[in-house]
Design a protein around this motif. Structure first.
Motif, PDB file in Angstrom:
ATOM      1  N   LEU A 165     -21.349  23.259 -14.771  1.00 48.68           N
ATOM      2  CA  LEU A 165     -22.232  24.249 -14.171  1.00 48.68           C
ATOM      3  C   LEU A 165     -21.905  24.443 -12.701  1.00 48.68           C
ATOM      4  N   THR A 166     -22.232  25.625 -12.193  1.00 49.77           N
ATOM      5  CA  THR A 166     -22.230  25.864 -10.752  1.00 49.77           C
ATOM      6  C   THR A 166     -23.682  26.036 -10.337  1.00 49.77           C
ATOM      7  N   ARG A 167     -23.952  25.745  -9.088  1.00 54.48           N
ATOM      8  CA  ARG A 167     -25.324  25.779  -8.582  1.00 54.48           C
ATOM      9  C   ARG A 167     -25.367  26.601  -7.310  1.00 54.48           C
ATOM     10  N   SER A 168     -26.376  27.468  -7.200  1.00 55.67           N
ATOM     11  CA  SER A 168     -26.606  28.181  -5.949  1.00 55.67           C
ATOM     12  C   SER A 168     -28.081  28.060  -5.593  1.00 55.67           C
ATOM     13  N   LYS A 169     -28.331  27.880  -4.337  1.00 52.30           N
ATOM     14  CA  LYS A 169     -29.693  27.675  -3.840  1.00 52.30           C
ATOM     15  C   LYS A 169     -30.212  28.994  -3.293  1.00 52.30           C
ATOM     16  N   ARG A 170     -31.419  29.384  -3.698  1.00 52.26           N
ATOM     17  CA  ARG A 170     -32.087  30.575  -3.181  1.00 52.26           C
ATOM     18  C   ARG A 170     -33.518  30.200  -2.863  1.00 52.26           C
ATOM     19  N   GLY A 171     -33.795  30.099  -1.578  1.00 50.64           N
ATOM     20  CA  GLY A 171     -35.126  29.645  -1.184  1.00 50.64           C
ATOM     21  C   GLY A 171     -35.317  28.206  -1.614  1.00 50.64           C
ATOM     22  N   THR A 172     -36.388  27.962  -2.343  1.00 45.95           N
ATOM     23  CA  THR A 172     -36.662  26.595  -2.791  1.00 45.95           C
ATOM     24  C   THR A 172     -36.106  26.315  -4.185  1.00 45.95           C
ATOM     25  N   TRP A 173     -35.557  27.346  -4.841  1.00 43.92           N
ATOM     26  CA  TRP A 173     -35.085  27.172  -6.214  1.00 43.92           C
ATOM     27  C   TRP A 173     -33.572  27.110  -6.301  1.00 43.92           C
ATOM     28  N   ALA A 174     -33.104  26.386  -7.284  1.00 45.11           N
ATOM     29  CA  ALA A 174     -31.674  26.303  -7.577  1.00 45.11           C
ATOM     30  C   ALA A 174     -31.411  27.101  -8.853  1.00 45.11           C
ATOM     31  N   TYR A 175     -30.325  27.854  -8.841  1.00 43.76           N
ATOM     32  CA  TYR A 175     -29.911  28.662  -9.984  1.00 43.76           C
ATOM     33  C   TYR A 175     -28.581  28.134 -10.500  1.00 43.76           C
ATOM     34  N   TYR A 176     -28.447  28.130 -11.826  1.00 45.97           N
ATOM     35  CA  TYR A 176     -27.275  27.536 -12.463  1.00 45.97           C
ATOM     36  C   TYR A 176     -26.573  28.550 -13.353  1.00 45.97           C
ATOM     37  N   ILE A 214     -22.825  28.704 -16.054  1.00 47.68           N
ATOM     38  CA  ILE A 214     -21.714  27.973 -16.649  1.00 47.68           C
ATOM     39  C   ILE A 214     -20.513  28.191 -15.728  1.00 47.68           C
ATOM     40  N   ALA A 215     -19.838  27.118 -15.355  1.00 43.84           N
ATOM     41  CA  ALA A 215     -18.661  27.222 -14.484  1.00 43.84           C
ATOM     42  C   ALA A 215     -17.561  27.968 -15.229  1.00 43.84           C
ATOM     43  N   PRO A 216     -16.924  28.929 -14.555  1.00 40.79           N
ATOM     44  CA  PRO A 216     -15.859  29.692 -15.220  1.00 40.79           C
ATOM     45  C   PRO A 216     -14.770  28.774 -15.788  1.00 40.79           C
ATOM     46  N   GLY A 217     -14.496  28.930 -17.065  1.00 42.21           N
ATOM     47  CA  GLY A 217     -13.429  28.175 -17.723  1.00 42.21           C
ATOM     48  C   GLY A 217     -13.765  26.743 -18.081  1.00 42.21           C
ATOM     49  N   ALA A 218     -14.950  26.257 -17.724  1.00 42.00           N
ATOM     50  CA  ALA A 218     -15.270  24.841 -17.967  1.00 42.00           C
ATOM     51  C   ALA A 218     -15.246  24.487 -19.448  1.00 42.00           C
ATOM     52  N   LEU A 219     -15.865  25.294 -20.257  1.00 37.39           N
ATOM     53  CA  LEU A 219     -15.898  24.996 -21.690  1.00 37.39           C
ATOM     54  C   LEU A 219     -14.551  25.287 -22.337  1.00 37.39           C
TER      55      LEU A 219
END
Length: 116
Positions: free
Chosen positions: A88-99, A101-106
């Motif tokens: 997964l990749t994670r990005s933070k927006r305000g107080t929440w984290a959004y996830y 699927i990392a490109p190509g990971a699976l």
């Protein structure tokens, strides 16, 4: 015994032929096993599925807690494990984290088990 150094998923295809073509080395086997343990959990598999199926392929931890039926700290733990393993990749927006699927990971994992 020291924990094996994780092989980043993006490097899996570069260093490792499919398991049915060449014998995997001890170091790469330990690294891959450690990475696959991140997937070897029903809650984590469901999280990957839920994120992939979510609108725009992205989900906030706040959207995952209730459907999974686990507490927010437990869901956050599972998401951290999947992120550290490269799924997964994670990005933070305000107080929440959004996830996402990392490109190509699976693809990297499935191609390792490919018979061709």
């Amino acid at each position: 015994m020291a924990s094996p150094q994780l092989l980043p998923l993006r490097d899996l295809q570069a260093c490792c032929a499919p398991i049915t073509r060449d014998v995997i080395g001890e170091t790469n086997a330990a690294s891959l096993a450690h990475t696959l343990k991140a997937l070897a959990d029903p809650a984590r598999l469901r999280l990957l599925s839920m994120i992939a199926a979510h609108e725009d392929g992205e989900a906030c931890v706040c959207d995952l807690t209730e459907p999974l039926g686990l507490s927010q700290p437990t869901v956050s733990h599972h998401l951290r494990v999947l992120t550290e393993a490269g799924f997964l990749t994670r990005s933070k927006r305000g107080t929440w984290a959004y996830y996402r699927i990392a490109p190509g990971a699976l693809d990297a994992v499935t191609s390792f088990f490919s018979a061709v």
